[in-house]
Design an enzyme around this catalytic site. Sequence first.
Site, PDB file in Angstrom:
ATOM      1  CG  PHE A 139      -1.916   1.181   1.118  1.00  0.00           C
ATOM      2  CD1 PHE A 139      -3.096   1.041   0.396  1.00  0.00           C
ATOM      3  CD2 PHE A 139      -1.638   2.412   1.696  1.00  0.00           C
ATOM      4  CE1 PHE A 139      -3.982   2.105   0.271  1.00  0.00           C
ATOM      5  CE2 PHE A 139      -2.520   3.476   1.576  1.00  0.00           C
ATOM      6  CZ  PHE A 139      -3.695   3.324   0.859  1.00  0.00           C
ATOM      7  CG  ASP A 224       5.361   3.786   1.982  1.00  0.00           C
ATOM      8  OD1 ASP A 224       5.332   4.368   3.076  1.00  0.00           O
ATOM      9  OD2 ASP A 224       4.398   3.755   1.187  1.00  0.00           O
ATOM     10  CE  LYS A 253      -1.327   5.773   7.618  1.00  0.00           C
ATOM     11  NZ  LYS A 253      -0.939   5.156   6.354  1.00  0.00           N
TER      12      LYS A 253
HETATM   13  C1  LIG Z   1      -1.130   5.463   4.902  1.00  0.00           C
HETATM   14  C2  LIG Z   1      -0.076   5.032   3.974  1.00  0.00           C
HETATM   15  C3  LIG Z   1       0.160   5.708   2.774  1.00  0.00           C
HETATM   16  C4  LIG Z   1      -0.724   6.836   2.274  1.00  0.00           C
HETATM   17  O1  LIG Z   1      -0.703   7.955   3.106  1.00  0.00           O
HETATM   18  P1  LIG Z   1      -1.836   9.094   2.895  1.00  0.00           P
HETATM   19  O2  LIG Z   1      -1.427  10.163   3.875  1.00  0.00           O
HETATM   20  O3  LIG Z   1      -3.147   8.449   3.222  1.00  0.00           O
HETATM   21  O4  LIG Z   1      -1.778   9.535   1.502  1.00  0.00           O
HETATM   22  C5  LIG Z   1       1.217   5.295   1.987  1.00  0.00           C
HETATM   23  N1  LIG Z   1       2.005   4.274   2.362  1.00  0.00           N
HETATM   24  C6  LIG Z   1       1.807   3.599   3.519  1.00  0.00           C
HETATM   25  C7  LIG Z   1       2.742   2.498   3.898  1.00  0.00           C
HETATM   26  C8  LIG Z   1       0.756   3.942   4.356  1.00  0.00           C
HETATM   27  O5  LIG Z   1       0.544   3.247   5.480  1.00  0.00           O
END
Ligand SMILES: *Cc1c(COP(=O)(O)O)cnc(C)c1O
Length: 404
Positions: A139, A224, A253
Site C-alpha cells: 500500500f 515507504d 502518518k
Molecule cells: C497510509 C499510507 C500511505 C498513504 O498515506 P496518505 O497520507 O493516506 O496519503 C502510503 N504508504 C503507507 C505504507 C501507508 O501506510
Amino acid sequence: MITNQALIDQFNQVHLGNYRPAPIVIDRGRGCEVWDVEGKRYLDLCAGLAVVSIGHSHPAFQAAVAAQAGKLTHVSNLFHSEPPIQLASALKSRTPFSRFFFCNSGAEANEALLKLARKHFHLAGQRERKALVSATNSFHGRTMGALTLTGQPKYHEGMEPLVPGVSYVAYGDLAALEASVNAHTAAVFLEPIQGEGGIVVPDDGYLRGARAICDRAGALLFFDEIQTGIGRTGRFLASEWSGVVPDACSLAKGIAAGFPLGAIAVSETLANALPPGSHATTFGGNPLACAVALAVLDVIAREDLVGNAERVGAHLNARLSALASDTSLPVALAARGRGLLQGLVLGGGADPAKVLSAIRDAGVLLSLAGGNVLRFSPPLCVTKGEIDEAMTVVEGALRSAQGT
Ligand SMILES: *Cc1c(COP(=O)(O)O)cnc(C)c1O
C-alpha cells in the site's frame, strides 16, 4: 444533547460515499482515550491509523499549534521560514538521510519519490531507466502514481489507465525481485513491514537482499516508512531493524501526530535530483505543520516514546501471541508485528468486521488490515495497563464471536 445518530444522518446527506466510518462521532481525546459526542469513552488503540503518535491533545502539541498559529502559518515555497529548516535539520540528526522535501500526505511523498527517481536518471543521462518495481499486497497511497505502486488490484479497479512502467513482485521473494530488476529499473519501492496489507513482516535478510539486488542493477531502493516510521516499530525508522539504508524513504502518518504533513528523506547522492521548478507543493512544508512536527519529535525524544514502543510493543505481542496459541480460541490464528504495529490474524469462521465492531462496542478502537487482521497501532505513549485493559475486551469479543 447532540447524538451520534443525528450527526451520522447529516453525514449521509452531505458526504460522498467513499468511506464507511464506524457509527460513532468522536468529540475529544486525551492521551490514548477518546470520547464520542454522547460522552462514551473509548480506549484508542487505532490512533487515527497510526497517526496520533504522541497521544491525543498533548500539551506540547497544543502549545506548538497555538504559538506558531499566532506567529506565522504560511508563506509558500517562494520564501523561507524557520520551522521547515529546523525540522529538516532535526530529521537529519535522527536518520541516515541528509536532504528533505515536505508535502502534505503519504501519497504525495510517494509521488515525489516516484518523480525523483525518474528525474534523477534522466539528468544522469540514463534515459532508459524509467521502470518502477513494487510488491504485491503493498500500500503506497491513492493518488495515481502512488495508487499504481500499490500492488492490490481491488484499489485499481475502474481507475485505469494506471501510470505506465510499474511492475509487481511477490513481497518477501528475493528471486522474484532479482528477476524483475534490471538496467531499465529506476527504483524499487518496499514497505519494511506491510501495514495495510495485514502487518506482514518479511523474513530477516529480505531487505538486505533487496539492497544487494538494487546495487547490482544500479537501481534505487526506496522504503515507504509512512506507517512504520517515527518510532512506531520501536526504532526511529523500521529500516534500522534490518541494518539496511535505502536511498530514500517516505514519511507521513506519525510525523506530526495528526497535523497533515508528509516528507521524503533522501541520501546526499540524490540532493540534486529535483532541480528548481521540477516539483512543488503550495502547502507543503508550511511553518505551522513543521512547527508541530518539531514539537512532536521533541516529545518523542523527551518521553522516550521509541523505547516505550519497543517495550510496550513486546508486551502487546506477547499478549497477542498468547491468544493465538490458546487452543480454546481457534479464531485467533497468529500474532505478528514489531513494536507498536501489531496484528492478530483472525480465522476459524470469525467475521473480522463483526469482531471489530464488538470490540468497539465494548470500548476499544482498533482497525482491520489485510481483510482479516486486527491491527493494533496505538499512540506510542500507550502503557502496559492500557494494553491489558484492551486485551480483556479483545479476548471477550473473540470468545463471543466463536460462541464460547
Ligand atoms: C497510509 C499510507 C500511505 C498513504 O498515506 P496518505 O497520507 O493516506 O496519503 C502510503 N504508504 C503507507 C505504507 C501507508 O501506510
